[in-house]
Design an enzyme around this catalytic site. Structure first.
Site, mmCIF file in Angstrom:
data_model
loop_
_atom_site.group_PDB
_atom_site.id
_atom_site.type_symbol
_atom_site.label_atom_id
_atom_site.label_comp_id
_atom_site.label_asym_id
_atom_site.label_seq_id
_atom_site.Cartn_x
_atom_site.Cartn_y
_atom_site.Cartn_z
ATOM 1 N N CYS A 183 -1.656 2.621 -1.326
ATOM 2 C CA CYS A 183 -0.632 2.504 -0.303
ATOM 3 C C CYS A 183 -0.184 1.043 -0.248
ATOM 4 O O CYS A 183 -0.780 0.164 -0.887
ATOM 5 C CB CYS A 183 -1.165 2.953 1.058
ATOM 6 S SG CYS A 183 -2.525 1.940 1.670
ATOM 7 N N CYS B 2 -3.322 -4.844 6.835
ATOM 8 C CA CYS B 2 -2.100 -4.048 6.716
ATOM 9 C C CYS B 2 -1.235 -4.257 7.965
ATOM 10 O O CYS B 2 -1.750 -4.217 9.085
ATOM 11 C CB CYS B 2 -2.468 -2.577 6.566
ATOM 12 S SG CYS B 2 -1.053 -1.470 6.647
ATOM 13 N N GLU C 177 -11.653 -0.134 9.797
ATOM 14 C CA GLU C 177 -10.445 -0.211 10.623
ATOM 15 C C GLU C 177 -10.776 0.064 12.088
ATOM 16 O O GLU C 177 -10.300 -0.632 12.990
ATOM 17 C CB GLU C 177 -9.391 0.789 10.147
ATOM 18 C CG GLU C 177 -8.111 0.729 10.978
ATOM 19 C CD GLU C 177 -7.128 1.847 10.679
ATOM 20 O OE1 GLU C 177 -6.434 2.283 11.622
ATOM 21 O OE2 GLU C 177 -7.048 2.295 9.519
#
Length: 289
Positions: free
Chosen positions: A13, A97, A129
């Site tokens: 991604c 991110c 995360e």
């Protein structure tokens, strides 16, 4: 003739691609670069970067470092990590991110504005995360990993619901509906759809891809949360799906009587690894001239 297709929608991604590019750029400058945790949940890609000089460390090891460079991967980190870096004069190469970074800020803002309410995060306990998200609330957020966990919430108090960026959109929606049905009329409920669409959209795409083939090879590190979700979807629509970490796990027996093979992967799966698997299959089925 055997048809082999690699899924164009599979592979890194945006967040992972950016983190790896930053690591490669720093390593090209020379000097030592540390990475806090595996840069991606894929052993072979980690090995490739290790061979380039990237040194993976954990949080305890970072406490012992001073005057060095440490890369923070796409998953993000809690505030304590940044405080430690400042204390130990560590230069942070921040590859968090942007989607995760925005989510961290939203949760922190909500936490600071909330009195007596519950900040709830739909995510995997202990995931990097999620640890970064919980850190925005000084450890006070409630993490629910599955739909059934929602029943443990206090429905008499306000609930502010967020999600780990790579969780299932369908399960998140079920949690929302349950809370709406059971929360006290005197309590406030707000949900924030924080699931990354680049990841969420892969679910229907990988489902359609898996249906097209006699055999599906899902290439993925076994530690990848996103990979588990996508592989389960492959298996649901095509029971002849196998999760493998690399070409050496391909069983030639799987190829017997097969006309079409689909190769796909997670957001942590490098394209070169899927191509390796394709080449290994071709080498197996090629007739000697």
């Amino acid at each position: 003739m055997l048809n082999i297709e690699i899924d164009n929608g599979s592979g890194f991604c945006f967040g992972v691609t950016t983190a790896i590019r930053k690591a490669e750029e720093e390593l090209a400058k020379g000097g030592t670069l540390y990475c806090l945790g595996d840069i991606v949940h894929n052993g072979m890609e980690c090995e490739r970067l290790r061979n380039m000089g990237l040194i993976t460390i954990n949080h305890d090891e970072m406490k012992e470092l001073h005057n060095v460079k440490v890369l923070l991967r796409a998953h993000g980190e809690p505030p304590e990590t940044y405080a430690l870096a400042e204390k130990n004069n560590i230069e942070i190469i921040d590859a968090t991110c942007p989607v995760v970074l925005q989510l961290q800020r939203r949760i922190k803002k909500q936490y600071e504005a909330t009195e007596g309410g519950q900040i709830v995060i739909f995510g995997k306990q202990g995931h990097a995360e999620v640890l970064g998200l919980v850190g925005q609330t000084k450890g006070n957020a409630i993490v629910i990993a599955h739909f059934d966990d929602v029943k443990q919430l206090d429905m008499s108090r306000d609930i502010y619901l967020y999600s780990q960026t790579t969780k299932s959109l369908d399960e998140f929606q079920r949690i929302i509906e349950y809370i709406k049905e059971h929360i006290s009329p005197d309590a406030e409920f707000r949900s924030f759809d924080t699931i990354c669409r680049q990841v969420a959209n892969r679910m229907p795409n990988v489902s359609a891809f898996a249906k097209r083939h006699d055999l599906v090879l899902f290439v993925c590190g076994r530690k990848s949360s996103n990979g588990k979700v996508l592989f389960n979807e492959c298996q649901r629509v095509n029971p002849n799906s196998h999760l493998i970490e690399g070409a050496e796990e391909i069983d030639p027996e799987w190829l017997k009587g097969i006309n079409s093979v689909g190769i796909c992967g997670a957001t942590s799966t490098p394209k070169w690894l899927m191509e390796q698997c394709r080449d290994a299959i071709l080498a197996t089925v090629e007739e000697p001239s």
